[in-house]
Design an enzyme around this catalytic site. Structure first.
Site, mmCIF file in Angstrom:
data_model
loop_
_atom_site.group_PDB
_atom_site.id
_atom_site.type_symbol
_atom_site.label_atom_id
_atom_site.label_comp_id
_atom_site.label_asym_id
_atom_site.label_seq_id
_atom_site.Cartn_x
_atom_site.Cartn_y
_atom_site.Cartn_z
ATOM 1 N N ARG A 361 45.531 49.845 36.212
ATOM 2 C CA ARG A 361 45.704 50.747 35.076
ATOM 3 C C ARG A 361 46.313 50.086 33.836
ATOM 4 N NH1 ARG A 361 48.655 54.623 34.982
ATOM 5 N NH2 ARG A 361 47.325 56.024 33.767
ATOM 6 N N TYR A 365 43.916 50.821 30.906
ATOM 7 C CA TYR A 365 44.340 51.883 29.984
ATOM 8 C C TYR A 365 45.558 51.515 29.135
ATOM 9 C CZ TYR A 365 41.742 54.842 33.339
ATOM 10 O OH TYR A 365 40.791 55.393 34.156
ATOM 11 N N CYS A 392 43.994 35.599 38.336
ATOM 12 C CA CYS A 392 43.657 34.625 37.291
ATOM 13 C C CYS A 392 43.195 35.330 36.019
ATOM 14 C CB CYS A 392 42.599 33.656 37.809
ATOM 15 S SG CYS A 392 43.231 32.565 39.084
#
EC number: 4.1.1.20
Length: 464
Positions: A361, A365, A392
């Site tokens: 998230r 977002y 990575c």
């Protein structure tokens, strides 16, 4: 949208956090609003329902999603009781397992599913199918067939093709398809663009302003195999204010009244969605279920009175507000480093053994999270830190800004609250990292809900 995730993140000096982040009086203390009700600290060690997290780490490994079962149930009951007389639909997409579906059934809630996979979990849990609603903007024929065969209580239609498919399937199976029409009310939800779902330019629903919603109702009423239950509106997610609900309710109820006038049909149900916000950090101030229920009822009753129509049966969808606060993620720290920045500043980096494979998230977002040192008490001074993952990607950030003790070190445990919604659902195998386990704790006992994936699980999918 910014062009590069790392650009904006690196623009903020390392010794100055965002305006809302305050220097802590006690870096060891928990902020109660961010944690499940049975989470506490004992001599600096985080406990949940009496169980120490260092014991959980030894038994189940890290990263680990730790769920406070009684908190989960309490939040479900709180919405059920606050919205008495309405149907409360738990969002399966937030977090779903067989055990969680059983808890939701036992607490008297209904369940939203979006795919055949979520429906399969609900059926494995023996969730009452008449209390299941099926969402989705592109349900397959197989998914619709299964929903009709098992007798789900409602299917929220999202396209004209879906209406035609349902009509044909209902005739073939000799059943009636119970449907609600998802409408877009043209409302800005004041949330992230990707979780705002009722403005016109996005994939969900039928437009009210463009006339598609009315045409969808017309086609449904003309099909002998379909029962029209009512209208569904969902303006987005992580919402704290009711302004958007008020505008959406007004527009949807006007459509409700127009349907009654033109077709002499009174739609019995109205779903106003939900997507109620939770506290991820101290900048968030969510409303209680009682406040939300009172505000939404006033909006609906007032508008129905103005339109001269009966108040339909309401249903709501709290979204993350049940599962989200009930869970935290437990990590082990692997490395730390101090990185010099332009202008003489510096940033303290703390790397943990998870990251964007267990919580995407922040990258997806720009979501903010908090955290705390979970395995001991510290007397070191707080320093502004950034918690990063092991993947990575420079955008692999777990917590962008938080004060942690200056002496956090490899082997320490770190806990991130508010990870019960969407984190496990969105978990992935990036860099071939197995997904973490989910453990529920109640009354001093821990039990495994979802086991940790292994390398053997990953290799079993590779057919060479």
């Amino acid at each position: 949208m910014r062009a590069h995730e790392a650009g904006a993140l690196h623009g903020q000096a390392g010794d100055r956090g965002p305006a809302w982040l305050r220097y802590p009086e006690d870096v060891n203390a928990l902020v109660p609003s961010l944690w499940a009700e049975n989470v506490a600290k004992s001599d600096g060690v985080v406990t949940v329902a009496g169980v120490r997290v260092d014991e959980l780490a030894r038994e189940f490994g890290t990263p680990l999603y730790v769920l406070d079962e009684e908190d989960f149930r309490h939040r479900a009951r709180a919405f059920r009781d606050a919205f008495a007389g309405a149907d409360v639909y738990y969002a399966g997409k937030a977090f779903l397992s067989v055990a969680a579906a059983r808890w939701i059934a036992e607490e008297g809630l209904s369940l939203d599913v979006c795919t055949g996979g979520e429906l399969a979990v609900a059926l494995r849990a023996e969730f009452p199918p008449e209390r299941i609603g099926m969402h989705g903007n592109n349900k397959s024929v197989a998914e619709l067939r299964r929903a009709l065969e098992v007798g789900v209580g409602r299917i929220i239609v999202d396209s004209f093709e879906e209406i035609a498919r349902l009509g044909a399937l209902a005739t073939e199976l000799g059943v009636r398809a119970p449907v609600m029409v998802r409408v877009t009310a043209g409302v800005e939800a004041h949330t992230h663009e990707y979780i705002s779902t009722s403005h016109e330019d996005q994939k969900f629903g039928f437009s009210i302003a463009g006339g598609d919603a009315m045409e969808a109702v017309r086609q449904i009423l003309a099909d002998d195999g379909i029962d029209f239950l009512g209208l569904h509106s969902h303006i987005g997610s992580q919402i704290f204010v009711t302004d958007g609900f008020e505008v959406a309710a007004r527009r949807v109820l006007r459509l409700h009244a127009q349907i009654a006038r033109e077709f002499s049909v009174v739609a019995p149900e109205l779903d106003l969605g939900g997507g109620f916000g939770i506290a991820y950090t101290t900048q968030d101030d969510p409303s209680s279920p009682e406040t939300l229920a009172r505000g939404m009822r006033e909006i609906v009753e007032g508008e129905c009175a103005a339109l001269g129509v009966e108040v339909p049966r309401l249903s709501i969808e709290p979204g993350r507000a049940i599962a989200g606060p009930s869970t935290f993620t437990l990590y082990e720290i692997g490395t730390t480093k101090r990185v010099a920045l332009d202008g003489g500043g510096a940033r303290h980096y703390v790397a943990v053994d998870g990251g964007m494979s267990d919580n995407i998230r922040p990258a997806l977002y720009s979501a903010d999270y908090s955290c705390t040192l979970a395995s001991r008490e510290s007397t070191a001074e707080p320093v502004l830190s950034r918690v990063v993952g092991k993947h990575c990607e420079s955008g692999d950030i777990v917590v962008k800004d938080e004060y942690l003790p200056a002496d956090v070190a490899p082997g320490d445990l770190l806990a991130v609250p508010g990870t019960g919604a969407y984190c496990r659902s969105l978990a992935n195998n990036y860099n071939h990292v197995p997904r973490p386990a989910v453990v529920a704790v109640r009354d001093g006992e821990a039990r495994l809900l979802l086991r940790r994936e292994t390398e053997d699980d990953l290799l079993a999918l590779d057919l060479g």
